[in-house]
Motif scaffolding. Structure first.
Motif, PDB file in Angstrom:
ATOM      1  N   ALA A 157      -1.479   6.008 -11.602  1.00  0.00           N
ATOM      2  CA  ALA A 157      -2.088   5.184 -10.807  1.00  0.00           C
ATOM      3  C   ALA A 157      -2.058   4.740  -9.276  1.00  0.00           C
ATOM      4  O   ALA A 157      -2.954   4.156  -9.253  1.00  0.00           O
ATOM      5  CB  ALA A 157      -0.314   4.233 -10.916  1.00  0.00           C
ATOM      6  N   ARG A 158      -1.392   5.745  -8.391  1.00  0.00           N
ATOM      7  CA  ARG A 158      -2.243   5.956  -7.188  1.00  0.00           C
ATOM      8  C   ARG A 158      -3.091   7.501  -7.375  1.00  0.00           C
ATOM      9  O   ARG A 158      -2.077   8.195  -7.418  1.00  0.00           O
ATOM     10  CB  ARG A 158      -1.423   5.724  -5.975  1.00  0.00           C
ATOM     11  N   ALA A 169      -7.824   4.429 -11.568  1.00  0.00           N
ATOM     12  CA  ALA A 169      -7.077   4.998 -10.544  1.00  0.00           C
ATOM     13  C   ALA A 169      -7.394   3.957  -9.334  1.00  0.00           C
ATOM     14  O   ALA A 169      -8.323   3.340  -8.717  1.00  0.00           O
ATOM     15  CB  ALA A 169      -6.563   6.155 -10.330  1.00  0.00           C
ATOM     16  N   GLN A 170      -6.071   3.906  -8.575  1.00  0.00           N
ATOM     17  CA  GLN A 170      -6.329   3.272  -7.261  1.00  0.00           C
ATOM     18  C   GLN A 170      -5.955   4.697  -6.860  1.00  0.00           C
ATOM     19  O   GLN A 170      -5.044   4.960  -6.461  1.00  0.00           O
ATOM     20  CB  GLN A 170      -4.929   2.202  -7.062  1.00  0.00           C
ATOM     21  N   HIS A 216      -7.288   7.223  -3.059  1.00  0.00           N
ATOM     22  CA  HIS A 216      -7.223   6.808  -0.930  1.00  0.00           C
ATOM     23  C   HIS A 216      -8.095   8.334  -1.638  1.00  0.00           C
ATOM     24  O   HIS A 216      -7.389   8.453  -1.494  1.00  0.00           O
ATOM     25  CB  HIS A 216      -5.716   6.878  -0.863  1.00  0.00           C
ATOM     26  N   VAL A 252       1.556   8.382  -2.895  1.00  0.00           N
ATOM     27  CA  VAL A 252       0.417   8.303  -4.152  1.00  0.00           C
ATOM     28  C   VAL A 252       1.198   9.138  -5.425  1.00  0.00           C
ATOM     29  O   VAL A 252       2.333   9.853  -5.098  1.00  0.00           O
ATOM     30  CB  VAL A 252      -0.749   9.266  -3.651  1.00  0.00           C
ATOM     31  N   ASP A 253       0.791   9.023  -6.825  1.00  0.00           N
ATOM     32  CA  ASP A 253       1.272   9.758  -7.528  1.00  0.00           C
ATOM     33  C   ASP A 253       0.907  10.711  -7.508  1.00  0.00           C
ATOM     34  O   ASP A 253       1.165  12.193  -8.128  1.00  0.00           O
ATOM     35  CB  ASP A 253       1.370   9.103  -9.051  1.00  0.00           C
TER      36      ASP A 253
END
Length: 469
Positions: free
Chosen positions: A174-175, A197-198, A200, A260-261
């Motif tokens: 997801a992150r 996915a989000q 970064h 984050v995941d």
């Protein structure tokens, strides 16, 4: 196998080792190829192949959306994308993930041996099960490279992703946090963002791909942001801590907190020399194995030890490693036959291109493709020519096509030293640039290489016109 003798023993069964072994076998030699994981190596299962399989669907969807009249959906099907990736890496194959590579090795006259091989003496390799192999003519080290883990406080409290995890994950996080703006960082950031996915992306500079011309990094940065990637420029990770229930809390340089995941460490790779047994020869167990132009390790007496690929530190690219493997395999075979070979520049037994013409593609959208120099040499009369990729072919290729090209010219000799392209699908133009650089084609002759209309290759004509021809 204990006590068995081969003509050549190759340590490392990835693409580089496979090529080195095949070339030596083509010379009529009995060759052993040792691999402790999967034959086919990093590139086949965890790097080049799966990463490009993850990237291609997203690139294709984006390209279709740039073409009016083409009706497409808004998103990818992650399950199908991941299944297609797995089909390329052999995951789940009941015969074994690398059985095809094992069969191939035997088919070209190479004996594949599973195990961890360490140099234990002159022309001697000992396997992890105690078997000892002797090489009549030499040993070729093709052990590749390993990820470089940064010293971040708290990193040991989580299980971060390495590049292998990023290319083989069976689920979309997801992150996703990505540390590093090099090739792995930008490719995986875009691939997973397009799969939902989000993402970064955390980089230290103003733009990713800092070793390339600024326009390349700027175009890739714009492409990432267009896909929803949140890019933290001028940043880094000062501290990591585990989060209850899974995931990681990141304290970024500057004080920002981020959860984050999964955290992908895309912070570079180093030659894998630590477990080869180099200490037996009095060689350092860190850093690259330095080789001459024929692939022979310069510091070892007797001329029996060779190396090719990432382990030499020359150019950490699969295709360039395979090039060095062809040179090393041919050289050890020729010398074994008693031939007097030439290692003069551009001879068959010299990896000259490592110094002058290393091609590379970053398979993001937009793509970046480059070969040779990207800047003028210090103190030289070299000239850098930059233009937009704005020809009939690019306008027809995609609405709003945006791209740039650079040509670096040795004005004294009138030849090209390097070319960089950045734009949608520019990778297929790279080999023409590589031929121009390797062949040192004079610009006044290149003027007569007429690009077909209407193709993006017309950019060659525009580069020459901008130079003044």
């Amino acid at each position: 196998m204990s006590g068995q003798t081969f003509d050549v023993v190759v340590i490392g069964g990835g693409p580089v080792g496979e090529v080195a072994a095949e070339r030596a076998a083509m010379g009529g030699f009995k060759v052993a190829l040792i691999e402790h994981e999967l034959f086919g190596g990093e590139c086949s299962y965890w790097a080049c192949v799966p990463s490009k399989a993850l990237l291609r669907p997203g690139n294709l969807l984006a390209a279709a959306k740039r073409m009016p009249g083409v009706v497409v959906g808004d998103a990818l099907d992650p399950a199908q994308v991941l299944a297609r990736r797995d089909s390329f890496t052999g995951r789940g194959d009941p015969q074994g993930q690398d059985h095809g590579q094992v069969d191939w090795a035997r088919g070209v006259g190479v004996e594949p041996i599973r195990g961890h091989g360490r140099i234990s003496g002159e022309r001697e390799v000992t396997l992890s099960d105690g078997q000892v192999l002797t090489a009549r003519h030499g040993v070729i080290v093709c052990t590749g490279s390993v990820p470089l883990t940064p010293p971040i406080p708290g990193l040991d409290t989580i299980k971060p992703w390495g590049s292998r995890d990023a290319t083989s994950s069976s689920a979309v996080p997801a992150r996703l946090g990505v540390l590093g703006g090099g090739v792995v960082g930008v490719e995986m950031a875009q691939a997973w963002a397009r799969l939902g996915a989000q993402v970064h992306l955390i980089i230290t500079g103003k733009r990713p791909l800092p070793r390339l011309p600024e326009f390349a990094g700027d175009l890739v940065l714009a492409g990432l942001r267009a896909d929803g990637v949140i890019v933290h420029t001028g940043s880094g990770i000062d501290e990591v801590s585990a989060v209850d229930g899974g995931g990681a809390s990141l304290k970024l340089t500057g004080g920002e907190d981020l959860v984050v995941d999964e955290l992908l460490l895309a912070t570079g790779r180093v030659p894998a020399t630590g477990s080869v047994g180099l200490e037996v020869l009095g060689l350092p167990t860190e850093g690259p194995l330095e080789v001459d132009e024929s692939g022979r390790v310069s510091a070892v007496d007797g001329g029996w030890l060779y190396a090719a690929g990432d382990v030499t530190g020359r150019a950490l690219l699969t295709h360039q490693g395979k090039y060095g493997a062809r040179v090393a395999g041919d050289s050890i075979a020729a010398r074994g036959r008693g031939e007097d070979i030439s290692t003069a520049p551009w001879s068959r037994y010299s990896a000259t291109a490592d110094h002058h013409a290393v091609p590379q593609v970053i398979f993001t959208d937009p793509e970046v493709a480059c070969v040779g120099l990207s800047e003028a040499r210090e103190g030289s009369a070299d000239r850098v020519v930059d233009i937009d990729i704005a020809v009939a072919g690019s306008a027809l290729f995609a609405d709003g096509y945006t791209g740039k090209a650079r040509m670096v010219v040795d004005t004294d000799r009138g030849v090209i030293l390097g070319v960089t392209f950045a734009g949608q699908d520019v990778a297929e133009m790279l080999h023409s640039a590589t031929i121009a650089v390797v062949g040192e084609v004079p610009l006044d002759r290149l003027w007569h290489a007429v690009p077909a209309f209407p193709t993006i290759s017309e950019v060659w004509l525009r580069l020459l016109e901008a130079y003044g021809l």
